[in-house]
Design an enzyme around this catalytic site. Structure first.
Site, PDB file in Angstrom:
ATOM      1  CG  HIS A 111      -1.883  -1.085   1.324  1.00  0.00           C
ATOM      2  ND1 HIS A 111      -1.508  -2.382   1.504  1.00  0.00           N
ATOM      3  CD2 HIS A 111      -3.242  -1.093   1.256  1.00  0.00           C
ATOM      4  CE1 HIS A 111      -2.584  -3.159   1.539  1.00  0.00           C
ATOM      5  NE2 HIS A 111      -3.643  -2.397   1.389  1.00  0.00           N
ATOM      6  CG  ASN A 112       3.425   4.406  -1.930  1.00  0.00           C
ATOM      7  OD1 ASN A 112       3.440   5.243  -1.025  1.00  0.00           O
ATOM      8  ND2 ASN A 112       4.286   4.445  -2.934  1.00  0.00           N
TER       9      ASN A 112
END
Length: 351
Positions: A102-103
């Site tokens: 996740h970013n």
């Protein structure tokens, strides 16, 4: 703003099904027949609904959810500061790491937030430091989980639950088993069950064949992995946006250290909270407890945070960070060769 999500209306069997499959899908020969019966549908009706939401992109996948820490992986949330004109390029470099699942860009001086996990033999800090150097971050802070109060994303597909509705967390630090010895069968199980399982009458048939086990033997091993804390559940995973939950809010709270245990447990009881963690503080970051909520609107997500504040944390300094751009969102896959390839290229090691 009230604590009510919407005017009440009867919950349909379809809505019950979509809520139900997020909790767990039993490991039996025909699991959807069992789940369908619980919500007043036939197996064929349930499968038709699930195939429809899969085709629409709402249902991302059906698979097992494993605990990274119990499997020996090291993981952390990471917060970083970038100049605005270098943020997008920096995020793309972070995305190249196979352990970054996740970013996001968020509305804070710490404007990039990502999660990273690395295999047991790896040096997590070395990986994060290399990402810091490669991506041009001005400041990077590791924010690992010091205590897990709750993890478990379940979207209310009915839209009828109160924002302050409660339930006991399914998975907490108490279920984790740091130091668990992963067996070869465990690894094989993970490799099969992290795949997107088919939406069919017998979704486990291919996994059973690959493992050379009967459905009863697979179920028994799954129960052993659950008891060990390695397997959380098999369940459906929805795409937030496609499911209508277009807004997320990360409530961060400066709860005093002598109050974090009690306050964290209370916050984790809110059904609207999908993640609740105790994390470290820094001179520029005073917040100890993190709570994640999702909503169909900014008002709904902020309203859920407000409900927590009013009931559990009145007067506690807090902030709400929300995503303004999604750079990456995938399911972490275990035991993949890409980890070693990245380490060889950027760290000069095998790990």
């Amino acid at each position: 703003m009230t604590a009510s999500a919407a005017p009440k209306a009867p919950v349909t069997p379809r809505e019950q099904l979509l809520n139900r499959i997020q909790r767990d899908i039993p490991i039996v020969q025909r699991p959807y027949a069992q789940v369908a019966a619980e919500v007043g549908l036939s197996e064929a009706e349930a499968l038709a609904i699930l195939r429809e939401v899969k085709a629409e992109g709402v249902l991302r996948q059906v698979s097992a959810i494993f605990d990274t820490r119990t499997l020996g992986y090291q993981s952390s949330l990471v917060a970083a500061v970038y100049d605005e004109d270098t943020l997008d390029a920096g995020a793309e470099i972070v995305n190249t790491h196979p352990g970054v699942s996740h970013n996001y860009k968020r509305n804070h001086d710490f404007n990039l937030w990502y999660t990273i996990a690395v295999p047991p033999e790896s040096d997590l800090e070395a990986h994060v430091q290399k990402l810091h150097d490669l991506s041009g971050a001005r400041l990077t802070r590791l924010m690992p989980t010091l205590h897990l109060f709750k993890i478990g994303v379940e979207f209310d597909m009915t839209g009828k639950e109160d924002w302050n509705a409660k339930s006991a967390p399914q998975y907490t630090s108490e279920q984790r088993n740091i130091g668990y010895a992963v067996t070869e069968l465990d690894r094989a199980f993970v490799l099969e069950f992290q795949k997107d399982l088919p939406v069919t009458e017998e979704p486990y048939a291919d996994a059973c064949a690959a493992l050379g086990l009967s459905i009863d033997e697979v179920a028994a091993h799954a129960q052993k992995m659950k008891a060990a804390g390695a397997l959380r559940r098999v369940s459906a995973v929805f795409r937030h946006q496609k499911a209508g939950f277009t807004f997320n809010a990360m409530g961060v709270w400066a709860v005093p250290q002598d109050e974090v245990a009690v306050t964290g447990r209370k916050m984790a009881e809110f059904k609207a909270v999908s993640h609740c963690y105790l994390r470290p503080t820094y001179p520029e970051w005073p917040y100890t407890i993190f709570t994640m909520v999702h909503g169909r609107s900014k008002g709904e997500a902020f309203g859920k945070i407000k409900a927590i504040e009013e009931e559990v944390a009145p007067g506690i300094d807090h902030a709400i960070l929300y995503s303004t751009k999604e750079y990456k969102k995938i399911r972490l896959e275990f035991y993949k060769p890409e980890f070693a390839e990245w380490a060889r290229q950027y760290l000069g090691t095998e790990v």
